[in-house]
Scaffold this motif. Structure first.
Motif, PDB file in Angstrom:
ATOM      1  N   GLY A   1       3.345  20.569 -52.008  1.00  0.00           N
ATOM      2  CA  GLY A   1       4.667  19.815 -52.462  1.00  0.00           C
ATOM      3  C   GLY A   1       6.135  20.121 -51.895  1.00  0.00           C
ATOM      4  N   GLY A   2       6.132  21.495 -52.056  1.00  0.00           N
ATOM      5  CA  GLY A   2       7.433  21.961 -51.461  1.00  0.00           C
ATOM      6  C   GLY A   2       7.623  21.955 -50.095  1.00  0.00           C
ATOM      7  N   ALA A   3       6.590  22.200 -49.310  1.00  0.00           N
ATOM      8  CA  ALA A   3       6.623  21.657 -47.716  1.00  0.00           C
ATOM      9  C   ALA A   3       6.782  20.495 -47.409  1.00  0.00           C
ATOM     10  CB  ALA A   3       5.403  22.272 -47.201  1.00  0.00           C
ATOM     11  N   MET A   4       6.314  19.621 -48.212  1.00  0.00           N
ATOM     12  CA  MET A   4       6.381  18.175 -48.084  1.00  0.00           C
ATOM     13  C   MET A   4       7.885  17.686 -48.254  1.00  0.00           C
ATOM     14  SD  MET A   4       2.959  16.762 -49.858  1.00  0.00           S
ATOM     15  CE  MET A   4       2.630  15.031 -48.971  1.00  0.00           C
ATOM     16  N   LEU A   5       8.539  18.155 -49.445  1.00  0.00           N
ATOM     17  CA  LEU A   5       9.838  17.743 -49.607  1.00  0.00           C
ATOM     18  C   LEU A   5      10.884  18.224 -48.890  1.00  0.00           C
ATOM     19  CD1 LEU A   5      11.743  16.534 -52.030  1.00  0.00           C
ATOM     20  CD2 LEU A   5      11.481  18.544 -53.174  1.00  0.00           C
TER      21      LEU A   5
ATOM     22  N   VAL B   1      10.334  19.156 -45.519  1.00  0.00           N
ATOM     23  CA  VAL B   1      10.095  18.505 -44.253  1.00  0.00           C
ATOM     24  C   VAL B   1      10.743  16.958 -44.403  1.00  0.00           C
ATOM     25  CG1 VAL B   1       8.422  17.512 -42.799  1.00  0.00           C
ATOM     26  CG2 VAL B   1       8.078  19.672 -43.556  1.00  0.00           C
ATOM     27  N   ALA B   2      10.696  16.405 -45.408  1.00  0.00           N
ATOM     28  CA  ALA B   2      11.113  15.204 -45.726  1.00  0.00           C
ATOM     29  C   ALA B   2      12.539  15.006 -45.448  1.00  0.00           C
ATOM     30  CB  ALA B   2      10.429  14.500 -46.743  1.00  0.00           C
ATOM     31  N   SER B   3      13.166  16.048 -46.200  1.00  0.00           N
ATOM     32  CA  SER B   3      14.642  16.353 -46.392  1.00  0.00           C
ATOM     33  C   SER B   3      15.233  17.001 -45.295  1.00  0.00           C
ATOM     34  CB  SER B   3      14.949  16.972 -47.569  1.00  0.00           C
ATOM     35  OG  SER B   3      14.527  16.251 -48.660  1.00  0.00           O
ATOM     36  N   GLN B   4      14.198  17.563 -44.267  1.00  0.00           N
ATOM     37  CA  GLN B   4      14.934  18.215 -43.042  1.00  0.00           C
ATOM     38  C   GLN B   4      15.796  19.175 -43.547  1.00  0.00           C
ATOM     39  OE1 GLN B   4      14.072  17.177 -39.523  1.00  0.00           O
ATOM     40  NE2 GLN B   4      12.345  16.883 -41.159  1.00  0.00           N
ATOM     41  N   VAL B   5      15.294  20.093 -44.685  1.00  0.00           N
ATOM     42  CA  VAL B   5      16.101  21.205 -45.054  1.00  0.00           C
ATOM     43  C   VAL B   5      15.258  22.627 -44.912  1.00  0.00           C
ATOM     44  CG1 VAL B   5      17.472  20.034 -46.550  1.00  0.00           C
ATOM     45  CG2 VAL B   5      15.630  20.939 -47.557  1.00  0.00           C
TER      46      VAL B   5
ATOM     47  N   PRO C   1      12.622  26.980 -40.885  1.00  0.00           N
ATOM     48  CA  PRO C   1      13.098  25.748 -40.485  1.00  0.00           C
ATOM     49  C   PRO C   1      12.004  24.641 -40.505  1.00  0.00           C
ATOM     50  CG  PRO C   1      13.090  27.380 -38.699  1.00  0.00           C
ATOM     51  CD  PRO C   1      12.429  27.993 -39.948  1.00  0.00           C
ATOM     52  N   THR C   2      12.429  23.312 -40.653  1.00  0.00           N
ATOM     53  CA  THR C   2      11.553  22.545 -41.080  1.00  0.00           C
ATOM     54  C   THR C   2      11.762  21.046 -40.130  1.00  0.00           C
ATOM     55  OG1 THR C   2      12.975  21.333 -42.893  1.00  0.00           O
ATOM     56  CG2 THR C   2      11.162  22.833 -43.491  1.00  0.00           C
ATOM     57  N   ALA C   3      12.935  21.261 -39.560  1.00  0.00           N
ATOM     58  CA  ALA C   3      13.150  20.154 -38.593  1.00  0.00           C
ATOM     59  C   ALA C   3      12.165  20.025 -37.266  1.00  0.00           C
ATOM     60  CB  ALA C   3      14.656  20.341 -37.815  1.00  0.00           C
ATOM     61  N   GLU C   4      11.782  18.781 -37.159  1.00  0.00           N
ATOM     62  CA  GLU C   4      10.750  18.350 -35.975  1.00  0.00           C
ATOM     63  C   GLU C   4       9.404  19.148 -36.182  1.00  0.00           C
ATOM     64  OE1 GLU C   4      11.805  16.306 -33.901  1.00  0.00           O
ATOM     65  OE2 GLU C   4      13.460  16.247 -35.007  1.00  0.00           O
ATOM     66  N   ARG C   5       8.969  19.450 -37.435  1.00  0.00           N
ATOM     67  CA  ARG C   5       7.944  20.407 -37.691  1.00  0.00           C
ATOM     68  C   ARG C   5       6.855  19.563 -38.689  1.00  0.00           C
ATOM     69  NH1 ARG C   5       8.751  26.550 -39.159  1.00  0.00           N
ATOM     70  NH2 ARG C   5       6.431  26.503 -38.567  1.00  0.00           N
ATOM     71  N   SER C   6       5.917  19.442 -38.695  1.00  0.00           N
ATOM     72  CA  SER C   6       4.763  18.896 -39.583  1.00  0.00           C
ATOM     73  C   SER C   6       4.698  19.788 -40.950  1.00  0.00           C
ATOM     74  CB  SER C   6       3.451  18.806 -38.986  1.00  0.00           C
ATOM     75  OG  SER C   6       2.810  20.039 -39.044  1.00  0.00           O
ATOM     76  N   VAL C   7       4.371  18.949 -41.950  1.00  0.00           N
ATOM     77  CA  VAL C   7       4.145  19.590 -43.307  1.00  0.00           C
ATOM     78  C   VAL C   7       2.978  20.467 -43.092  1.00  0.00           C
ATOM     79  CG1 VAL C   7       3.169  19.248 -45.514  1.00  0.00           C
ATOM     80  CG2 VAL C   7       4.811  17.402 -44.452  1.00  0.00           C
ATOM     81  N   ASP C   8       1.964  20.488 -42.579  1.00  0.00           N
ATOM     82  CA  ASP C   8       0.859  21.286 -42.325  1.00  0.00           C
ATOM     83  C   ASP C   8       1.272  22.823 -41.850  1.00  0.00           C
ATOM     84  OD1 ASP C   8      -0.844  19.796 -43.675  1.00  0.00           O
ATOM     85  OD2 ASP C   8      -1.680  19.049 -41.642  1.00  0.00           O
ATOM     86  N   GLU C   9       2.145  22.594 -40.775  1.00  0.00           N
ATOM     87  CA  GLU C   9       2.825  23.701 -40.003  1.00  0.00           C
ATOM     88  C   GLU C   9       3.831  24.562 -40.816  1.00  0.00           C
ATOM     89  OE1 GLU C   9       4.897  24.079 -35.663  1.00  0.00           O
ATOM     90  OE2 GLU C   9       4.700  22.129 -36.432  1.00  0.00           O
ATOM     91  N   VAL C  10       4.500  23.940 -41.580  1.00  0.00           N
ATOM     92  CA  VAL C  10       5.391  24.667 -42.489  1.00  0.00           C
ATOM     93  C   VAL C  10       4.632  25.321 -43.562  1.00  0.00           C
ATOM     94  CG1 VAL C  10       7.387  24.246 -44.220  1.00  0.00           C
ATOM     95  CG2 VAL C  10       7.408  23.299 -41.990  1.00  0.00           C
ATOM     96  N   HIS C  11       3.608  24.769 -44.029  1.00  0.00           N
ATOM     97  CA  HIS C  11       2.891  24.920 -45.066  1.00  0.00           C
ATOM     98  C   HIS C  11       2.081  26.200 -44.903  1.00  0.00           C
ATOM     99  CE1 HIS C  11       0.554  24.874 -48.873  1.00  0.00           C
ATOM    100  NE2 HIS C  11      -0.552  24.869 -48.171  1.00  0.00           N
ATOM    101  N   ALA C  12       1.812  26.272 -43.557  1.00  0.00           N
ATOM    102  CA  ALA C  12       0.869  27.368 -43.088  1.00  0.00           C
ATOM    103  C   ALA C  12       1.617  28.650 -42.876  1.00  0.00           C
ATOM    104  CB  ALA C  12       0.090  27.080 -41.729  1.00  0.00           C
ATOM    105  N   GLU C  13       2.997  28.367 -42.426  1.00  0.00           N
ATOM    106  CA  GLU C  13       3.620  29.568 -42.316  1.00  0.00           C
ATOM    107  C   GLU C  13       4.215  30.235 -43.544  1.00  0.00           C
ATOM    108  OE1 GLU C  13       8.148  30.516 -40.126  1.00  0.00           O
ATOM    109  OE2 GLU C  13       6.965  28.860 -39.555  1.00  0.00           O
TER     110      GLU C  13
END
Length: 91
Positions: free
Chosen positions: A21-25, A27-31, A65-77
């Motif tokens: 959920g946190g990664a999804m939010l 990434v969707a907000s690009q923050v 950073p979340t810009a231009e990244r997938s939810v799965d990528e951010v979540h894994a990191e």
């Protein structure tokens, strides 16, 4: 905004499931997403109202950073950082 990705406290030494959920939010907000871990479970165990004296250690990670990244990528990191830090502080 503060989001608890495990949803609840888990026993010290256990790793619960980290929700996306946190990664999804973020990434969707690009923050950027700022990970935080603590070891409060050592002094306030899950499923218990009994608290023990001690000093809680808190670790705050660098913004991810979340810009231009997938939810799965951010979540894994984020999960990799959190698991590593939790093991290090005995959470």
């Amino acid at each position: 905004m503060l989001i608890f990705p495990q949803g609840t406290r888990v026993r010290v030494g256990e790793m619960g499931r980290f929700n996306k959920g946190g990664a999804m939010l973020a990434v969707a907000s690009q923050v950027p997403l700022v990970p935080v871990v603590h070891n409060a479970g050592r002094y306030w165990p899950g499923k218990s109202f009994v608290k023990f004296p001690g000093t809680v250690e808190l670790r705050i990670g660098a913004p991810v950073p979340t810009a231009e990244r997938s939810v799965d990528e951010v979540h894994a990191e984020i999960v990799a950082w959190m698991e590593r830090e939790m093991r290090e502080i005995g959470a």
